[in-house]
Design an enzyme around this catalytic site. Sequence first.
Site, PDB file in Angstrom:
ATOM      1  N   ARG A   1     -11.920   1.392  -6.303  1.00  0.00           N
ATOM      2  CA  ARG A   1     -10.898   0.326  -6.180  1.00  0.00           C
ATOM      3  C   ARG A   1     -10.242   0.482  -4.813  1.00  0.00           C
ATOM      4  O   ARG A   1      -9.185   1.081  -4.677  1.00  0.00           O
ATOM      5  CB  ARG A   1      -9.898   0.500  -7.326  1.00  0.00           C
ATOM      6  CG  ARG A   1      -8.943  -0.597  -7.601  1.00  0.00           C
ATOM      7  CD  ARG A   1      -7.891  -0.823  -6.515  1.00  0.00           C
ATOM      8  NE  ARG A   1      -6.640  -0.109  -6.676  1.00  0.00           N
ATOM      9  CZ  ARG A   1      -5.998   0.470  -5.656  1.00  0.00           C
ATOM     10  NH1 ARG A   1      -6.489   0.493  -4.425  1.00  0.00           N
ATOM     11  NH2 ARG A   1      -4.860   1.079  -5.867  1.00  0.00           N
TER      12      ARG A   1
ATOM     13  N   ASN B   1      -2.496  -5.257  -1.421  1.00  0.00           N
ATOM     14  CA  ASN B   1      -3.170  -5.068  -0.129  1.00  0.00           C
ATOM     15  C   ASN B   1      -4.627  -5.476  -0.255  1.00  0.00           C
ATOM     16  O   ASN B   1      -5.182  -5.443  -1.348  1.00  0.00           O
ATOM     17  CB  ASN B   1      -3.119  -3.580   0.269  1.00  0.00           C
ATOM     18  CG  ASN B   1      -1.708  -3.107   0.514  1.00  0.00           C
ATOM     19  OD1 ASN B   1      -0.925  -3.788   1.137  1.00  0.00           O
ATOM     20  ND2 ASN B   1      -1.381  -1.919   0.003  1.00  0.00           N
TER      21      ASN B   1
ATOM     22  N   TYR C   1      -4.952   1.666   9.221  1.00  0.00           N
ATOM     23  CA  TYR C   1      -4.555   1.633   7.821  1.00  0.00           C
ATOM     24  C   TYR C   1      -4.615   0.171   7.374  1.00  0.00           C
ATOM     25  O   TYR C   1      -5.275  -0.646   8.008  1.00  0.00           O
ATOM     26  CB  TYR C   1      -3.136   2.259   7.764  1.00  0.00           C
ATOM     27  CG  TYR C   1      -2.604   2.544   6.400  1.00  0.00           C
ATOM     28  CD1 TYR C   1      -3.293   3.357   5.513  1.00  0.00           C
ATOM     29  CD2 TYR C   1      -1.380   2.016   5.997  1.00  0.00           C
ATOM     30  CE1 TYR C   1      -2.777   3.618   4.253  1.00  0.00           C
ATOM     31  CE2 TYR C   1      -0.855   2.278   4.749  1.00  0.00           C
ATOM     32  CZ  TYR C   1      -1.570   3.069   3.877  1.00  0.00           C
ATOM     33  OH  TYR C   1      -1.056   3.341   2.637  1.00  0.00           O
TER      34      TYR C   1
ATOM     35  N   LYS D   1      -5.685   7.498   5.523  1.00  0.00           N
ATOM     36  CA  LYS D   1      -4.489   8.117   4.913  1.00  0.00           C
ATOM     37  C   LYS D   1      -4.173   9.437   5.607  1.00  0.00           C
ATOM     38  O   LYS D   1      -3.006   9.744   5.891  1.00  0.00           O
ATOM     39  CB  LYS D   1      -4.737   8.370   3.422  1.00  0.00           C
ATOM     40  CG  LYS D   1      -4.845   7.096   2.592  1.00  0.00           C
ATOM     41  CD  LYS D   1      -3.549   6.751   1.896  1.00  0.00           C
ATOM     42  CE  LYS D   1      -3.623   5.387   1.233  1.00  0.00           C
ATOM     43  NZ  LYS D   1      -2.383   4.935   0.633  1.00  0.00           N
TER      44      LYS D   1
ATOM     45  N   GLU E   1      -7.049   8.935  -4.488  1.00  0.00           N
ATOM     46  CA  GLU E   1      -6.804   7.665  -3.812  1.00  0.00           C
ATOM     47  C   GLU E   1      -7.844   6.630  -4.216  1.00  0.00           C
ATOM     48  O   GLU E   1      -9.054   6.889  -4.166  1.00  0.00           O
ATOM     49  CB  GLU E   1      -6.844   7.873  -2.294  1.00  0.00           C
ATOM     50  CG  GLU E   1      -6.312   6.716  -1.488  1.00  0.00           C
ATOM     51  CD  GLU E   1      -4.811   6.490  -1.666  1.00  0.00           C
ATOM     52  OE1 GLU E   1      -4.029   7.439  -1.524  1.00  0.00           O
ATOM     53  OE2 GLU E   1      -4.422   5.333  -1.936  1.00  0.00           O
ATOM     54  N   ASP E   2      -7.368   5.490  -4.612  1.00  0.00           N
ATOM     55  CA  ASP E   2      -8.206   4.311  -4.853  1.00  0.00           C
ATOM     56  C   ASP E   2      -9.354   4.558  -5.842  1.00  0.00           C
ATOM     57  O   ASP E   2     -10.487   4.106  -5.636  1.00  0.00           O
ATOM     58  CB  ASP E   2      -8.698   3.727  -3.520  1.00  0.00           C
ATOM     59  CG  ASP E   2      -7.552   3.059  -2.747  1.00  0.00           C
ATOM     60  OD1 ASP E   2      -6.381   3.167  -3.187  1.00  0.00           O
ATOM     61  OD2 ASP E   2      -7.812   2.445  -1.711  1.00  0.00           O
TER      62      ASP E   2
ATOM     63  N   ASP F   1      -1.831   8.753  -5.533  1.00  0.00           N
ATOM     64  CA  ASP F   1      -0.993   7.975  -4.637  1.00  0.00           C
ATOM     65  C   ASP F   1      -0.755   6.553  -5.140  1.00  0.00           C
ATOM     66  O   ASP F   1       0.330   5.991  -4.983  1.00  0.00           O
ATOM     67  CB  ASP F   1      -1.709   7.935  -3.277  1.00  0.00           C
ATOM     68  CG  ASP F   1      -0.848   7.377  -2.182  1.00  0.00           C
ATOM     69  OD1 ASP F   1       0.373   7.604  -2.224  1.00  0.00           O
ATOM     70  OD2 ASP F   1      -1.403   6.736  -1.271  1.00  0.00           O
ATOM     71  N   ASP F   2      -1.771   5.960  -5.760  1.00  0.00           N
ATOM     72  CA  ASP F   2      -1.644   4.570  -6.195  1.00  0.00           C
ATOM     73  C   ASP F   2      -0.700   4.442  -7.381  1.00  0.00           C
ATOM     74  O   ASP F   2      -0.003   3.445  -7.528  1.00  0.00           O
ATOM     75  CB  ASP F   2      -3.031   4.010  -6.531  1.00  0.00           C
ATOM     76  CG  ASP F   2      -3.924   4.082  -5.319  1.00  0.00           C
ATOM     77  OD1 ASP F   2      -3.625   3.407  -4.330  1.00  0.00           O
ATOM     78  OD2 ASP F   2      -4.893   4.872  -5.332  1.00  0.00           O
TER      79      ASP F   2
END
Length: 561
Positions: free
Chosen positions: A166, A421, A112, A184, A256-257, A279-280
């Site tokens: 992203r 991150n 991760y 994830k 996600e992302d 999630d973000d």
Amino acid sequence: MSGAAAAPRGTSARDDSEDYPGSRGYTTMKTPHQNKGLGFTMAEREALGLKGLLPPATLRLEEQVELTMQELRRKSSALDKYVFLQSLQDVNSTLYYAVLSRHTYECMPFVYTPVVGEACQKFSQIYRHTPQGLYLSMDDRGKLRSILDNWPMDDIRAIVFTDGERILGLGDQGIDGMGIPVGKLALYTACAGVHPSQCLPVVLDVGTNNQAKLDDPFYIGHKRRRLTGPDYDAFIGEFIEAAVDKYGKSVMLQFEDFGNSNAFRLLYHWQEKVCCFNDDIQGTAAVALAGVLGSTALTGTAVEDHRFLFLGAGEAGAGIAELIAYAIHVETGKSMEECRKQIFMLDSKGLVCESRLHELQHHKLKFAHDVEHVGDLLSAVKTLKPTVLIGVSTLPKSFNQAVIEEMSANNKRPVIFALSNPTSKAECTPEEAYTWSNGAAVFASGSPFEPVKFKGKTLVPGQGNNAYIFPGVGLAAVACGATRITDLDMYIAAKALAKTVPQDRFDASCVYPKLEDIREVSLKVATAVAANKYATGQASVMPEPKDLEAHIRSIMYEPRY
Ligand SMILES: NC(=O)C1=CN([C@@H]2O[C@H](COP(=O)(O)OP(=O)(O)OC[C@H]3O[C@@H](n4cnc5c(N)ncnc54)[C@H](OP(=O)(O)O)[C@@H]3O)[C@@H](O)[C@H]2O)C=CC1
Ligand SMILES: CC(=O)C(=O)O
Ligand SMILES: [Mg+2]
């Protein structure tokens, strides 16, 4: 492996043999969910036709875990450790999850953040020729439903999917973003016991605007610029509808992302229709709120009495801010509009404020207050005097000495969360936060950092990462067959997480529980969220178990032979 025979969705542990009926011999050993390597007993070797395919020694799973850790520790580079662990997942998934769940603190950085960031940047170079999930391309439009049939497992309950735009704070990685859903979902299993065969990582290859990828002869994705507009939305829609058609209405879909020009629109559109969350925006909101709630034990200040300043007003920033406003609303009964007035944000053009209304993206508007515009963080800290500073900006070192000293001058215990991150993007390190605040900062970071010795005391930086939230939320969704995931679920998850922090963590200035305890923590989060699903009529597994926590514990996957 433990488990019952075929069971209704979400009600019982699974039996891996359901996925590969009748497999024997060489095929068994080439099947990651069935392979035990030297862990096969002599009786199993006889029964499964494995004689001669293995040397005579046998090893127990625990011994294999120990050997694997020794080998992992011998690898000199972080990326080698990542590749080593992924390769293990490809050959023996039980051992892989045993390693991850027994050594979560040590292994998580290599599965991760931060190392998954580097792995995504180099994904095309380290691609290992084994299917880890589905690669769905814009060229496959119209055929996505039939392509889902190519995945060997049918009982999928959790999907993490990205379009790679992203990836952490590293920008557009195109198809190479696949590392993120894979990582994830590894945590769904290792940190919350969602059965690995029920998890499906997906990357939607809609092209990339990353010129280096487009120019790279070895890039494994489509070499064209990103799909946009109605065609893009239709492609995402086709995928979501195909997934619901194949796996049922309670399949949980985790965005996600995605880039923020798509993420909010897609979430608002789909969260009313299917079981999904971003999630973000939402998972990050819950983990940050939990940290703020936990910080009360150290600062004595309740959430409603704080003044918040964010560096970064994107998905994470807007998501956290809105959930914090909701928490204040619940605590005080004030309107959401009133509650938002104690939350301020800076983006790349300075303070988000009324004078910029004409140029602001939709997700920033609610936080554009009637205050004078300032262009930089230090000026904002000086004029607004926040008690909590949250970094979700991807701007490394932006919480510099002057900023942290100013926070410390205004607050006995400044709350400073540097959540960007991977590690290279962190707004500051814990060492910097502790040093410049003379040990007073209540600090958390998005990526892991080691504890810091400061004036004889060991200070432990918490990892304020949505990894404390999404595995538990996913487990809840699987356990109760959730038909929707809501913002209220995230608030409930945050409160449940905040309650799991033991006193010895607070004593070390840390507002999150130990990663070593993550399975128990995820169980608490899952139980609270599942209870809310039953209470709000958004659960489909019936009847509601009398002892929900015991039931959820009973379905958690335990890696064992
Ligand atoms: N710890 C955790 O669990 C999580 C951490 N994150 C991390 O948070 C970071 C941001 O993610 P996300 O919100 O999704 O990304 P977005 O791209 O949606 O938002 C980034 C925000 O940072 C702002 N920004 C960029 N450069 C600067 C600058 N020089 N000064 C001030 N603000 C700046 C952008 O400004 P503008 O709007 O003007 O472009 C934007 O508002 C990433 O590093 C990500 O990894 C994300 C999710 C979870
Ligand atoms: C942690 C996470 O989801 C991110 O940084 O994007
Ligand atoms: Mg993310």
